[in-house]
Design a protein around this motif. Sequence first.
Motif, PDB file in Angstrom:
ATOM      1  N   ASN A 179       0.829  -1.207   0.000  1.00  0.00           N
ATOM      2  CA  ASN A 179       0.000   0.000   0.000  1.00  0.00           C
ATOM      3  C   ASN A 179       0.860   1.253   0.000  1.00  0.00           C
ATOM      4  OD1 ASN A 179      -2.378  -1.420  -0.030  1.00  0.00           O
ATOM      5  ND2 ASN A 179      -2.864  -1.114   2.121  1.00  0.00           N
ATOM      6  N   HIS A 183       0.670   3.578  -3.344  1.00  0.00           N
ATOM      7  CA  HIS A 183      -0.216   4.731  -3.192  1.00  0.00           C
ATOM      8  C   HIS A 183       0.456   5.994  -2.658  1.00  0.00           C
ATOM      9  CE1 HIS A 183      -3.389   2.016  -4.197  1.00  0.00           C
ATOM     10  NE2 HIS A 183      -3.246   1.294  -3.101  1.00  0.00           N
ATOM     11  N   SER A 223     -11.944   1.551  -4.864  1.00  0.00           N
ATOM     12  CA  SER A 223     -10.514   1.690  -5.081  1.00  0.00           C
ATOM     13  C   SER A 223     -10.281   2.969  -5.886  1.00  0.00           C
ATOM     14  CB  SER A 223      -9.976   0.476  -5.851  1.00  0.00           C
ATOM     15  OG  SER A 223      -8.612   0.637  -6.133  1.00  0.00           O
ATOM     16  N   PRO A 225      -6.978   4.802  -6.546  1.00  0.00           N
ATOM     17  CA  PRO A 225      -5.536   4.944  -6.358  1.00  0.00           C
ATOM     18  C   PRO A 225      -5.007   6.311  -6.787  1.00  0.00           C
ATOM     19  CG  PRO A 225      -5.998   3.570  -8.268  1.00  0.00           C
ATOM     20  CD  PRO A 225      -7.307   3.802  -7.579  1.00  0.00           C
ATOM     21  N   ARG A 226      -4.035   6.808  -6.022  1.00  0.00           N
ATOM     22  CA  ARG A 226      -3.368   8.074  -6.359  1.00  0.00           C
ATOM     23  C   ARG A 226      -2.571   7.901  -7.654  1.00  0.00           C
ATOM     24  NH1 ARG A 226      -1.732   9.245  -1.977  1.00  0.00           N
ATOM     25  NH2 ARG A 226      -2.600  11.314  -1.616  1.00  0.00           N
ATOM     26  N   ALA A 231      -0.570   1.315  -9.912  1.00  0.00           N
ATOM     27  CA  ALA A 231      -1.472   0.333  -9.311  1.00  0.00           C
ATOM     28  C   ALA A 231      -1.879  -0.734 -10.317  1.00  0.00           C
ATOM     29  CB  ALA A 231      -2.706   1.037  -8.754  1.00  0.00           C
TER      30      ALA A 231
END
Length: 354
Positions: A179, A183, A223, A225-226, A231
Amino acid sequence: MCRFSVRGKYYVRTGSTLQEITGLALNEFILRRTGKTWDDILEQRASISDIDELSIKQFLRDSKIAKRINVEDDISISNLLDKLRLLENGYLKRAAIVLFGKEPGKFYPNMAVKVGKFGETDADLKFHEVLEGNLIQLKDGIGELLNAKFFIHPIDFMGMQRVELDEYPVAAVREMLLNALVHRNYMGAPTQIRLYKDNFSIWNDGGLPEGISEEDLKKAHRSKPRNPLIADVCFKAGYIDSWGRGTIKIIEACKDAGLPEPVLKEEQGGFLSKIFKDRFTEDQLKISGLQKRQVEAILYTKKYGEITNSKYQEIANVSKATATRDIKELEDKGLLKNIGTKGSSAVYKLGVGS
């Protein structure tokens, strides 16, 4: 949460609070308005020669096991990067450097991961290490470093079904690491891993996605994600799933191991995940100065979830007065906590320790 601009400045409103967006958060906000994310930007300083071939081969091996992408065994690096949407008009995207770069720190200096062993306080740093490399390298390198120099009992990062009762559950540690790597804000501060005598934590720069709260992390959530390209590649390799279950896996792994609930929260502009060591193994209890009957009572509580005063009397073969005194000592040490009564007898569960 509402974001808007006034005279060239950008603000975020949460409830009745208005705060100006600056720095890295502002960069992310402006990028999102253009439909881009940080990892999707072209890195015009880089070329295919900046890609590490061994990391590419590792990805291909892992993705073959995961079976989430069909790739020819003899695919070229440029064709693979194109297939993964990491190459555009002959230029690498930032995600390609983060994932597979030979020297990603040359482009993004804060990609390093800092690992520290601490004593009783944050000021009591015993020793530390700094790990550099791309995400593929860090993913395995961090685990190897933790086992070699930091964990008392090494854990098998490949053995995802095994629970290490002596220290930390491998599934939780693995999810925390992934993680943080997937992220994090790669233009922010380095990821920081801290080990104390009774807890293990990871902090990475970058808060939660908009619309996701700390409470949402404890249940099924979207979800968002940045770094969606990073990802996606990690999903295809089988490192993560794409359903926002990472934090749930951490919580479930700790619960299955009989550990306290982990800490998952925003802190100091980033995200902190923290898990606690199992203080309730027989060996740990024996060296904590408890009497044999108290150790047996704690192990009973760990196995069955709770213990009553009357059950303590039964398994320890002692009077009510003795049971009450023993339990009071366990409460004072933080090993048991009262949760009410059942019939005429007090009920206790495991505490988090003192």
